[in-house]
Design a protein around this motif. Structure first.
Motif, mmCIF file in Angstrom:
data_model
loop_
_atom_site.group_PDB
_atom_site.id
_atom_site.type_symbol
_atom_site.label_atom_id
_atom_site.label_comp_id
_atom_site.label_asym_id
_atom_site.label_seq_id
_atom_site.Cartn_x
_atom_site.Cartn_y
_atom_site.Cartn_z
ATOM 1 N N MET A 1 -6.263 -21.653 8.252
ATOM 2 C CA MET A 1 -5.215 -22.586 7.911
ATOM 3 C C MET A 1 -4.826 -22.351 6.452
ATOM 4 N N LYS A 2 -3.577 -22.015 6.223
ATOM 5 C CA LYS A 2 -3.094 -21.779 4.874
ATOM 6 C C LYS A 2 -2.520 -23.071 4.331
ATOM 7 N N GLU A 3 -2.786 -23.295 3.071
ATOM 8 C CA GLU A 3 -2.369 -24.531 2.447
ATOM 9 C C GLU A 3 -1.730 -24.260 1.100
ATOM 10 N N THR A 4 -0.900 -25.179 0.680
ATOM 11 C CA THR A 4 -0.289 -25.168 -0.632
ATOM 12 C C THR A 4 -0.845 -26.361 -1.379
ATOM 13 N N SER A 5 -1.314 -26.138 -2.590
ATOM 14 C CA SER A 5 -1.836 -27.280 -3.335
ATOM 15 C C SER A 5 -1.275 -27.285 -4.747
ATOM 16 N N MET A 6 -1.226 -28.497 -5.306
ATOM 17 C CA MET A 6 -0.759 -28.668 -6.674
ATOM 18 C C MET A 6 -1.574 -29.761 -7.327
ATOM 19 N N ASN A 7 -1.720 -29.638 -8.617
ATOM 20 C CA ASN A 7 -2.461 -30.630 -9.380
ATOM 21 C C ASN A 7 -1.482 -31.570 -10.065
ATOM 22 N N THR A 8 -1.762 -32.845 -9.987
ATOM 23 C CA THR A 8 -0.966 -33.844 -10.678
ATOM 24 C C THR A 8 -1.897 -34.644 -11.598
ATOM 25 N N HIS A 9 -1.319 -35.524 -12.369
ATOM 26 C CA HIS A 9 -2.130 -36.352 -13.268
ATOM 27 C C HIS A 9 -3.025 -37.322 -12.497
ATOM 28 N N MET A 10 -2.715 -37.542 -11.221
ATOM 29 C CA MET A 10 -3.511 -38.474 -10.420
ATOM 30 C C MET A 10 -4.506 -37.763 -9.500
ATOM 31 N N ASN A 17 0.761 -25.322 5.190
ATOM 32 C CA ASN A 17 2.001 -24.543 5.270
ATOM 33 C C ASN A 17 2.791 -24.836 6.541
ATOM 34 N N GLU A 18 2.102 -25.232 7.606
ATOM 35 C CA GLU A 18 2.812 -25.562 8.844
ATOM 36 C C GLU A 18 3.664 -26.820 8.676
ATOM 37 N N VAL A 19 3.220 -27.746 7.852
ATOM 38 C CA VAL A 19 4.012 -28.944 7.571
ATOM 39 C C VAL A 19 5.310 -28.550 6.869
ATOM 40 N N ILE A 20 5.204 -27.648 5.895
ATOM 41 C CA ILE A 20 6.388 -27.173 5.182
ATOM 42 C C ILE A 20 7.302 -26.419 6.141
ATOM 43 N N ALA A 21 6.728 -25.572 6.989
ATOM 44 C CA ALA A 21 7.528 -24.800 7.951
ATOM 45 C C ALA A 21 8.231 -25.721 8.944
ATOM 46 N N ILE A 59 9.288 -19.177 11.271
ATOM 47 C CA ILE A 59 9.370 -19.430 9.835
ATOM 48 C C ILE A 59 8.045 -19.057 9.191
ATOM 49 N N ASN A 60 8.105 -18.258 8.131
ATOM 50 C CA ASN A 60 6.908 -17.901 7.379
ATOM 51 C C ASN A 60 6.977 -18.565 6.010
ATOM 52 N N VAL A 61 5.892 -19.175 5.592
ATOM 53 C CA VAL A 61 5.803 -19.836 4.295
ATOM 54 C C VAL A 61 4.762 -19.106 3.457
ATOM 55 N N ALA A 62 5.144 -18.734 2.231
ATOM 56 C CA ALA A 62 4.208 -18.104 1.299
ATOM 57 C C ALA A 62 4.365 -18.769 -0.057
ATOM 58 N N ILE A 63 3.287 -18.821 -0.799
ATOM 59 C CA ILE A 63 3.349 -19.394 -2.144
ATOM 60 C C ILE A 63 2.685 -18.437 -3.123
ATOM 61 N N GLN A 64 3.376 -18.220 -4.239
ATOM 62 C CA GLN A 64 2.840 -17.411 -5.327
ATOM 63 C C GLN A 64 3.235 -18.079 -6.630
ATOM 64 N N LYS A 65 2.279 -18.263 -7.494
ATOM 65 C CA LYS A 65 2.515 -18.869 -8.809
ATOM 66 C C LYS A 65 3.226 -20.209 -8.700
ATOM 67 N N ASN A 66 2.784 -21.038 -7.762
ATOM 68 C CA ASN A 66 3.345 -22.378 -7.524
ATOM 69 C C ASN A 66 4.829 -22.372 -7.181
ATOM 70 N N LYS A 67 5.305 -21.304 -6.521
ATOM 71 C CA LYS A 67 6.684 -21.231 -6.045
ATOM 72 C C LYS A 67 6.668 -20.778 -4.585
ATOM 73 N N LEU A 68 7.509 -21.411 -3.776
ATOM 74 C CA LEU A 68 7.560 -21.114 -2.342
ATOM 75 C C LEU A 68 8.519 -19.979 -2.029
#
Length: 119
Positions: A1-10, A17-21, A59-68
């Motif tokens: 399962m591929k995922e995209t993650s980001m850090n926030t102040h919280m 990635n399937e959710v984004i697709a 649909i293919n979703v890829a992330i590199q350097k926090n960009k889709l």
């Protein structure tokens, strides 16, 4: 399962990635001139129109350097301008996916796999 993650102040946010697709596919289906997503059988080289429940296979979703980067394999309606349909799809998907995820969409590639006559 591929995922995209980001850090926030919280804390950390992880999006499958399937959710984004799935979201990008539903936005794409709202665009004028798009009949559906295309599924490609690699073995036979055959292209088929995917049903709504399996739309994410086109649909293919890829992330590199926090960009889709999104790759769409689509089937367009007969008689529409492919450039106009592509421009519409890119602008709608870019805006709505960025708004939905909070992640910048760097690139959207569109592969027109077929043309269908709409009844």
């Amino acid at each position: 399962m591929k995922e995209t993650s980001m850090n926030t102040h919280m804390g950390n946010i992880t999006i499958d990635n399937e959710v984004i697709a799935r979201y990008a596919g539903s936005v794409a289906m709202e665009c004028f001139g798009i009949v559906g997503m295309a599924g490609i059988n690699v073995k036979d080289g055959l292209v088929k129109l995917l049903k709504r429940d399996s739309m994410t296979r086109g649909i293919n979703v890829a992330i590199q350097k926090n960009k889709l980067t999104l790759n769409f394999h689509v089937i367009v309606a007969y008689g529409v301008g492919i450039l106009a349909v592509s421009d519409n799809l890119i602008s709608n998907v870019k805006y709505k996916v960025e708004e939905f995820t909070g992640i910048e969409v760097e690139k959207i590639n569109i592969f027109v796999e077929g043309v269908r006559v709409i009844d």
